[in-house]
Design a protein around this motif. Structure first.
Motif, PDB file in Angstrom:
ATOM      1  N   SER A 390       0.828  -1.202   0.000  1.00 56.75           N
ATOM      2  CA  SER A 390       0.000   0.000   0.000  1.00 56.75           C
ATOM      3  C   SER A 390       0.866   1.257   0.000  1.00 56.75           C
ATOM      4  N   LEU A 391       0.233   2.391  -0.216  1.00 54.12           N
ATOM      5  CA  LEU A 391       0.948   3.660  -0.117  1.00 54.12           C
ATOM      6  C   LEU A 391       1.509   3.852   1.282  1.00 54.12           C
ATOM      7  N   TRP A 392       0.748   3.411   2.295  1.00 53.67           N
ATOM      8  CA  TRP A 392       1.246   3.503   3.663  1.00 53.67           C
ATOM      9  C   TRP A 392       2.508   2.656   3.817  1.00 53.67           C
ATOM     10  N   ASP A 393       2.486   1.430   3.261  1.00 55.77           N
ATOM     11  CA  ASP A 393       3.646   0.540   3.359  1.00 55.77           C
ATOM     12  C   ASP A 393       4.889   1.176   2.757  1.00 55.77           C
ATOM     13  N   VAL A 394       4.702   1.876   1.641  1.00 52.46           N
ATOM     14  CA  VAL A 394       5.847   2.423   0.911  1.00 52.46           C
ATOM     15  C   VAL A 394       6.395   3.685   1.572  1.00 52.46           C
ATOM     16  N   PHE A 395       5.491   4.587   1.966  1.00 52.62           N
ATOM     17  CA  PHE A 395       5.953   5.930   2.307  1.00 52.62           C
ATOM     18  C   PHE A 395       5.786   6.357   3.773  1.00 52.62           C
ATOM     19  N   ALA A 396       4.924   5.689   4.531  1.00 46.84           N
ATOM     20  CA  ALA A 396       4.565   6.200   5.857  1.00 46.84           C
ATOM     21  C   ALA A 396       5.737   6.266   6.827  1.00 46.84           C
ATOM     22  N   GLU A 397       6.675   5.323   6.745  1.00 50.17           N
ATOM     23  CA  GLU A 397       7.775   5.272   7.716  1.00 50.17           C
ATOM     24  C   GLU A 397       9.050   5.938   7.223  1.00 50.17           C
ATOM     25  N   SER A 398       9.031   6.494   6.043  1.00 48.08           N
ATOM     26  CA  SER A 398      10.236   7.110   5.483  1.00 48.08           C
ATOM     27  C   SER A 398      10.492   8.475   6.127  1.00 48.08           C
ATOM     28  N   GLU A 399      11.688   8.646   6.674  1.00 49.52           N
ATOM     29  CA  GLU A 399      12.047   9.929   7.275  1.00 49.52           C
ATOM     30  C   GLU A 399      12.133  11.023   6.218  1.00 49.52           C
ATOM     31  N   GLU A 400      12.604  10.663   5.018  1.00 48.21           N
ATOM     32  CA  GLU A 400      12.696  11.655   3.940  1.00 48.21           C
ATOM     33  C   GLU A 400      11.315  12.141   3.516  1.00 48.21           C
ATOM     34  N   VAL A 401      10.374  11.209   3.433  1.00 44.70           N
ATOM     35  CA  VAL A 401       9.011  11.582   3.056  1.00 44.70           C
ATOM     36  C   VAL A 401       8.377  12.422   4.157  1.00 44.70           C
ATOM     37  N   LYS A 402       8.607  12.047   5.416  1.00 41.64           N
ATOM     38  CA  LYS A 402       8.082  12.839   6.537  1.00 41.64           C
ATOM     39  C   LYS A 402       8.616  14.276   6.485  1.00 41.64           C
ATOM     40  N   GLU A 403       9.893  14.404   6.119  1.00 42.12           N
ATOM     41  CA  GLU A 403      10.485  15.736   6.029  1.00 42.12           C
ATOM     42  C   GLU A 403       9.822  16.554   4.923  1.00 42.12           C
ATOM     43  N   LEU A 404       9.531  15.893   3.794  1.00 41.47           N
ATOM     44  CA  LEU A 404       8.841  16.593   2.699  1.00 41.47           C
ATOM     45  C   LEU A 404       7.436  17.020   3.130  1.00 41.47           C
ATOM     46  N   GLU A 405       6.782  16.186   3.932  1.00 43.38           N
ATOM     47  CA  GLU A 405       5.465  16.548   4.454  1.00 43.38           C
ATOM     48  C   GLU A 405       5.568  17.734   5.408  1.00 43.38           C
ATOM     49  N   GLU A 406       6.542  17.674   6.312  1.00 42.47           N
ATOM     50  CA  GLU A 406       6.706  18.738   7.296  1.00 42.47           C
ATOM     51  C   GLU A 406       7.040  20.076   6.644  1.00 42.47           C
ATOM     52  N   ASN A 407       7.742  20.020   5.525  1.00 37.58           N
ATOM     53  CA  ASN A 407       8.105  21.244   4.805  1.00 37.58           C
ATOM     54  C   ASN A 407       7.020  21.714   3.841  1.00 37.58           C
ATOM     55  N   GLY A 408       5.894  20.997   3.837  1.00 39.91           N
ATOM     56  CA  GLY A 408       4.744  21.454   3.068  1.00 39.91           C
ATOM     57  C   GLY A 408       4.765  21.124   1.591  1.00 39.91           C
ATOM     58  N   PHE A 409       5.542  20.089   1.204  1.00 43.42           N
ATOM     59  CA  PHE A 409       5.603  19.723  -0.204  1.00 43.42           C
ATOM     60  C   PHE A 409       4.677  18.553  -0.547  1.00 43.42           C
ATOM     61  N   LEU A 410       4.465  17.654   0.389  1.00 41.63           N
ATOM     62  CA  LEU A 410       3.695  16.431   0.156  1.00 41.63           C
ATOM     63  C   LEU A 410       2.605  16.269   1.199  1.00 41.63           C
ATOM     64  N   VAL A 411       1.569  15.517   0.819  1.00 40.29           N
ATOM     65  CA  VAL A 411       0.519  15.138   1.751  1.00 40.29           C
ATOM     66  C   VAL A 411       0.275  13.635   1.605  1.00 40.29           C
ATOM     67  N   LEU A 412       0.371  12.909   2.714  1.00 37.99           N
ATOM     68  CA  LEU A 412       0.015  11.490   2.756  1.00 37.99           C
ATOM     69  C   LEU A 412      -1.036  11.340   3.848  1.00 37.99           C
ATOM     70  N   ASP A 413      -2.267  11.045   3.439  1.00 35.66           N
ATOM     71  CA  ASP A 413      -3.349  10.924   4.416  1.00 35.66           C
ATOM     72  C   ASP A 413      -4.325   9.851   3.963  1.00 35.66           C
ATOM     73  N   ASN A 414      -5.514   9.851   4.540  1.00 38.54           N
ATOM     74  CA  ASN A 414      -6.487   8.813   4.215  1.00 38.54           C
ATOM     75  C   ASN A 414      -6.993   8.884   2.782  1.00 38.54           C
ATOM     76  N   ARG A 415      -6.798  10.019   2.104  1.00 39.82           N
ATOM     77  CA  ARG A 415      -7.157  10.117   0.690  1.00 39.82           C
ATOM     78  C   ARG A 415      -6.118   9.456  -0.197  1.00 39.82           C
ATOM     79  N   GLY A 416      -4.847   9.596   0.167  1.00 45.60           N
ATOM     80  CA  GLY A 416      -3.768   9.034  -0.636  1.00 45.60           C
ATOM     81  C   GLY A 416      -2.524   9.902  -0.559  1.00 45.60           C
TER      82      GLY A 416
END
Length: 452
Positions: A390-416
């Motif tokens: 799933s998308l959660w499996d791929v991206f949810a635990e990635s520190e790099e992805v979390k950083e992109l989310e925190e910096n306002g570039f990406l959104v990973l939520d219940n929509r996708g």
């Protein structure tokens, strides 16, 4: 950077990447089958039963200075032969795919508005004999203002075309000359006005920014002038220097200079804000629509749907169910028109390159093209292509992805997974990180299932 170039860059970085809208347009020509047939097709695995269709018309009157598309200046063109070969390859590839419903048709090029409307009509008639072409199916023709007068456009409409994509590129005569276009601003405006009368609400315009000598002020002037007269769809493209073009050579030799990358970024950002303020919705990195006038055909690419490429150099992605296959193939047709026609006459199609796509390769494409849309990739959409990942499996635990989310570039939520407004403007820089994370997750999944 295009999708293929991006995946190539990802491979160079050590990834196993490989790549080889409005309520509905006016009625199009359609199959004789009753509407009930459409419901039956939808009930049987609709994704496997339908595809978009792209047809490539490879001829132009002249080669633009920036263009490296597969196009040729014809000498003694036998249009009847080209028409018959396009028809034959269409029939062959539809039979191989066993597609029963065509979701959209796009005539690109080259300059398909140089083709006779009778040729376009004959091709559409044959498509409707090979597969179900519902009433209202989007049928787009790319048009050059130099080859699309009012009478010609009216004949294309009679042939079955219901949407136009006009390559205006600029409303500045000096830019048109620099780009090697064979039309004037007057030609462009005349064609646009006639097109709006014939296809109201269904006319798209292409504009290019970031040309040599271009400034933010000149670009804003160009865009605002276009907004005063355009229809409901705009495509904005940053000029990319392509090796082998005359413009590339002039820049390399120092005769012309490209604007600073920061200036080009400002052009893009200013355009986004102006279009938003004037009622246009940015539904994809380069595409803007109002009144729901999205390009159905292009959405099929970005959503990872099947599409069949017909004609010299055309690309396709579909499952060869007619050969009993269950995996999607990436296919490229022979480039040179005369050679392609010989192959079509001999074998029924001119496919030069075929590559079965692995599940990972398909997922990489879904990621790259899906994030180009403002809606991104929903969990449901991802599950169409991914098994046990799933998308959660791929991206949810990635520190790099979390950083992109925190910096306002990406959104990973219940929509996708999707880009923010800010992230959409720098998508290429995000994708290398995301492709790398997908690669890692895939390896971990394989190791888990293999027990190693």
């Amino acid at each position: 950077m295009g999708c293929r170039q991006l995946l190539q860059k990802a491979r160079a970085a050590g990834l196993a990447a490989a790549l080889p809208p409005k309520a509905g347009p006016p009625p199009a020509k359609r199959h004789d089958a009753a509407d009930a047939a459409d419901g039956q097709i939808r009930r049987r695995n609709p994704e496997a039963q339908q595809a978009a269709l792209y047809l490539h018309w490879p001829y132009c009157e002249k080669r633009c200075s920036y263009c490296n598309f597969n196009k040729y200046i014809p000498r003694n063109l036998d249009e009847s032969r080209m028409k018959n070969c396009l028809i034959r390859e269409t029939q062959t590839l539809i039979e191989l795919s066993q597609v029963q419903r065509i979701t959209s048709v796009f005539f690109g090029g080259g300059t398909p508005s140089l083709a006779s409307p009778l040729t376009i009509a004959a091709i559409l008639d044959h498509i409707s004999q090979c597969a179900y072409l519902p009433a209202g199916t989007e049928i787009t023709l790319e048009a050059n203002p130099a080859s699309a007068d009012a009478l010609c456009l009216a004949d294309f409409k009679k042939a079955g075309v219901n949407r136009l994509s006009i390559g205006i590129q600029s409303l500045d005569e000096s830019v048109l000359k620099l780009l090697g276009r064979n039309h004037t601003v007057c030609d462009a405006l005349r064609t646009l006005e006639e097109a709006k009368k014939l296809f109201p609400g269904w006319v798209s315009v292409d504009l290019i920014f970031g040309t040599p000598g271009h400034t933010v002020a000149l670009w804003m002037q160009d865009l605002k002038a276009m907004l005063a007269m355009c229809d409901d769809h705009l495509s904005l493209y940053q000029l990319t220097l392509e090796r082998g073009t005359s413009l590339f050579k002039q820049v390399q030799q120092g005769f012309l200079s490209m604007p600073d990358p920061d200036v080009v970024s400002e052009m893009y950002e200013c355009a986004r804000h102006i279009l938003k303020d004037t009622g246009f919705h940015q539904y994809e990195v380069s595409n803007f629509a109002r009144n729901g006038a999205f390009s159905t055909h292009n959405l099929s690419y970005w959503q990872g749907s099947q599409y069949i490429g017909i004609g010299p150099g055309a690309h396709g992605r579909f499952v060869l169910q007619g050969e009993g296959k269950s995996h999607q193939e990436a296919r490229i047709q022979t480039l040179e028109p005369d050679v392609w026609m010989k192959e079509v006459l001999a074998f029924g199609h001119g496919t030069r390159k075929r590559k079965v796509q692995s599940e990972l390769e398909v997922l990489e494409e879904v990621l790259v093209v899906g994030l180009r849309m403002d809606v991104g990739i929903t969990h449901q959409h991802w599950r169409r292509f991914a098994h046990n990942l799933s998308l959660w499996d791929v991206f949810a635990e990635s520190e790099e992805v979390k950083e992109l989310e925190e910096n306002g570039f990406l959104v990973l939520d219940n929509r996708g997974l999707r880009c923010s407004w800010k992230g959409l403007a720098v998508l290429d820089s995000l994708l290398l990180t995301l492709l790398g994370q997908l690669q890692k997750a895939w390896v971990n999944k394989e190791e888990t299932f293999s027990g190693t």
